[in-house]
Each structure stands twice: as structure tokens, then as C-alpha cells.
Design a protein around this motif. Structure first.
Motif, PDB file in Angstrom:
ATOM      1  N   HIS A   4     -29.045  -5.749  15.357  1.00  0.00           N
ATOM      2  CA  HIS A   4     -30.398  -5.268  15.640  1.00  0.00           C
ATOM      3  C   HIS A   4     -31.016  -4.686  14.367  1.00  0.00           C
ATOM      4  N   ALA A  41     -24.821  -9.021  19.183  1.00  0.00           N
ATOM      5  CA  ALA A  41     -26.063  -9.261  18.445  1.00  0.00           C
ATOM      6  C   ALA A  41     -26.390  -8.090  17.545  1.00  0.00           C
ATOM      7  N   TYR A  56     -35.244  -8.283  23.348  1.00  0.00           N
ATOM      8  CA  TYR A  56     -35.082  -9.690  22.975  1.00  0.00           C
ATOM      9  C   TYR A  56     -34.116 -10.464  23.870  1.00  0.00           C
ATOM     10  N   LEU A  57     -33.098  -9.808  24.403  1.00  0.00           N
ATOM     11  CA  LEU A  57     -32.087 -10.530  25.170  1.00  0.00           C
ATOM     12  C   LEU A  57     -32.304 -10.452  26.677  1.00  0.00           C
ATOM     13  N   VAL A  89     -25.591 -13.378  15.749  1.00  0.00           N
ATOM     14  CA  VAL A  89     -25.606 -13.499  17.203  1.00  0.00           C
ATOM     15  C   VAL A  89     -24.434 -14.379  17.602  1.00  0.00           C
ATOM     16  N   LEU A 101     -31.451 -15.243  18.957  1.00  0.00           N
ATOM     17  CA  LEU A 101     -31.615 -14.264  20.032  1.00  0.00           C
ATOM     18  C   LEU A 101     -32.212 -14.920  21.271  1.00  0.00           C
TER      19      LEU A 101
END
Length: 318
Positions: A13, A11, A130-131, A305, A37
Motif C-alpha cells: 500500500h 498487497a 482498491y481490493l 500483489v 490490484l
């Protein structure tokens, strides 16, 4: 039952996602990336990890030019710096697994640095925010130097991922482990080669990187101004080619890509794909699935992502 790696995520950022969402003109693209995400988070939750190894970069808020290891593992306390609306403060570390990984890598011929009190920045805490939102999982932070040359080669990063895979699988206790590679894709930051700065802004950046330990925040306002004034240089062609390797399980081909190749083709920020390579190698280079790719120029970055699920490669039993 020994530990196993059950899921992987790559992912991008950007702290501008936190600080400048309202000013982002590419709302549709930004929203698709953010939604991806969240989808990746839900898929990660479904994999039920006990621990998540977060492979990320350092933006000179956790490391400074007084000491820059190629690879560093957090084996004790881990403190998030909290810049630009990312998480701040202590994070839960799976200390037994982290220390096992550090020892196993040493035994396997790698020489990573380790820290019993590691400070990380948004290179990893963006993923936490976020994850890992809502997940009850510890972390093992693994920081890769991607911005202060000389950099570890892409081949060395791929080898590190393979060694990480072996280290996790040799851990004797039951662990479901996921690996996140946080960074990239193509982008160019207004950051100099610290060895040869030109002009006031570049001299300022190098001074901040050298003197910021314990006082990085006093440099942050001007850093942010310099970054916000930079033109967006994104290479969707490079990004699509790289994501194609993720989707086909061909990421090991990136071993031949040099630091100079990445710099010339996709910008200095693309050096962060090393974190994706570590993750992909830790997953055995299984074919992945792209959830999003958006060249978000307001964030200066090709935002992507992708998820790698090793169980998706197994043939169903009769």
C-alpha cells in the motif's frame, strides 16, 4: 456448514498512489501495480467472500505511543481515519465472527487486544479502497504493530496466522472468509526509533506519535513533507526472494528473520511483511501466484500483489 477460508491476498500500500499519481514518473510501473490490484479484486469477488479479515499496520493515526498493543482485533465499530484520499468513516464489521476470533485466540494461548471502537488508517483502508471496491462483504480488522518497537517476532506473526486459521474454521456458522495482508515490501521510511530520536524531524515525529490521539491531522502536513523528502531505498533482491517464498509456499521460513535482519536488509517499512505472514499462515502456506512486482521509487516502496487460492491446490475429481 462451518466457516472456511477461501482466498488470500498480499498487497503493498502507499497513499502516494492517491495523492501523487500525477507526479509519479514511473507511470508504467505504477499502472501495472494498480492493474494488479484490480485483478486481485476481481479474483476475490469470484471467491464470493462473506467476510474479509484485513491484517494491516498502524501509521500512528489509529494507535499512538500512549498504548501500542502487538495485535488488536476490531470487535465492534470500526472507523476509517480517511487520510490521503483513503476511505473515511464507519466500515461494516462482522461482529459475531470478530468476537469469536478474539475469544478463540484467547483460548488458544494468544492474548490479543480488542477494540469495540477501533480507528484504522491506510494500513488497512488502502485495501478497502482498491481490493473491496464493489464487494458486498463485511470486514474483521486485525492490526499488527510493525513500527513502534519492540515488535512481535515474525515467528509470533506466523503462529498468529495459524491460530487465526483455526479460529475461523471453528466458527459454527456458515462463512466464506478471505484474508488480506496489507503492507510492505522493502522500503525505508524517515521514521525514527521512538526510543532514540535524533534531530528536529525525528523529535517532531515522536511528538506526533505520542500526542496525536484525537488530533492527528494537525501533524499531517509536516509528516507528509518529511516523507516526500526522503530518499527511496528499495531492495528488489529481498523482494524477489520473499515473493519466491510466497509462490512456492515457503513463507514459514521467514520465521527465522529477525526485526534487525529486516531493518538492515529491506528497511523499517519491510517490517510490514508481518501482515503477509499472518495472511499466508492463515491460508496454510499454500503456494501463491504473483500478479505484480514493481519497485516504485516515487512511492518509496517495492510494490507487490500476490494471491493465494486454496482451491487451486486441490486435485480435480474424476
Amino acid at each position: 456448514m462451518p466457516a472456511e477460508i477461501v482466498f488470500g491476498i498480499g498487497a503493498s500500500h502507499s497513499t502516494l498512489m492517491n495523492t501523487h499519481w500525477a507526479e509519479t514518473r514511473q507511470k508504467a510501473e505504477a499502472t501495472r501495480f494498480r492493474d494488479a490490484l484490480y485483478e486481485a479484486r476481481d479474483l476475490l469477488a469470484a471467491a464470493r467472500p462473506d467476510t474479509v479479515v484485513i491484517v494491516g499496520s498502524n501509521h500512528f493515526r489509529g494507535f499512538w505511543l500512549d498504548l501500542i498493543p502487538a495485535f488488536t482485533i476490531g470487535v465492534g465499530e470500526c472507523i476509517a481515519s480517511g487520510e490521503s484520499g483513503t476511505p473515511k468513516g464507519p466500515l461494516p464489521v462482522d461482529v459475531p465472527l470478530a468476537r469469536h476470533i478474539a475469544s478463540a485466540l484467547m483460548d488458544g494461548g494468544f492474548d490479543p487486544a480488542f477494540s469495540a471502537r477501533l480507528q484504522i488508517d491506510h494500513g488497512q483502508t488502502h485495501a478497502v479502497q482498491y481490493l473491496l471496491d464493489g464487494l458486498d462483504a463485511d470486514i474483521v480488522p486485525l492490526v499488527v504493530n510493525v513500527f513502534a518497537p519492540p515488535l512481535p517476532t515474525t515467528a509470533r506473526c506466523a503462529d498468529l496466522g495459524a491460530a487465526l486459521r483455526a479460529a475461523v474454521r471453528s466458527f459454527p456458522d456458515d462463512r466464506r472468509v478471505a484474508v488480506i495482508g496489507s503492507g510492505g515490501l522493502s522500503h525505508r521510511l524517515p521514521w525514527p526509533d521512538w526510543r532514540d530520536p535524533h534531530g528536529d524531524d525525528e523529535e517532531f515525529m515522536v511528538a506526533a506519535w505520542l500526542n496525536g490521539r484525537g488530533d492527528w491531522s494537525r501533524y499531517d502536513a509536516r509528516r507528509r513533507q518529511i516523507i516526500r523528502a526522503a530518499p527511496s531505498i528499495v531492495n528488489p533482491g529481498f523482494d524477489e526472494e520473499f515473493l519466491g517464498l510466497i509462490e512456492t509456499g515457503g513463507t514459514d521460513r521467514m520465521r527465522a528473520c529477525t526485526t534487525e535482519d529486516l531493518q538492515r536488509t529491506a528497511g523499517n517499512g519491510a517490517q510490514e511483511i508481518r501482515t503477509w505472514l499472518v495472511m499466508a499462515a492463515a491460508l496454510g502456506h499454500v503456494p501463491g501466484r504473483r500478479l505484480a512486482y514493481e519497485p516504485v521509487h516515487d512511492w518509496l516502496t517495492g510494490m507487490a500483489v500476490a494471491v493465494l487460492d486454496p482451491t487451486a491446490q486441490k486435485e480435480p475429481t474424476a
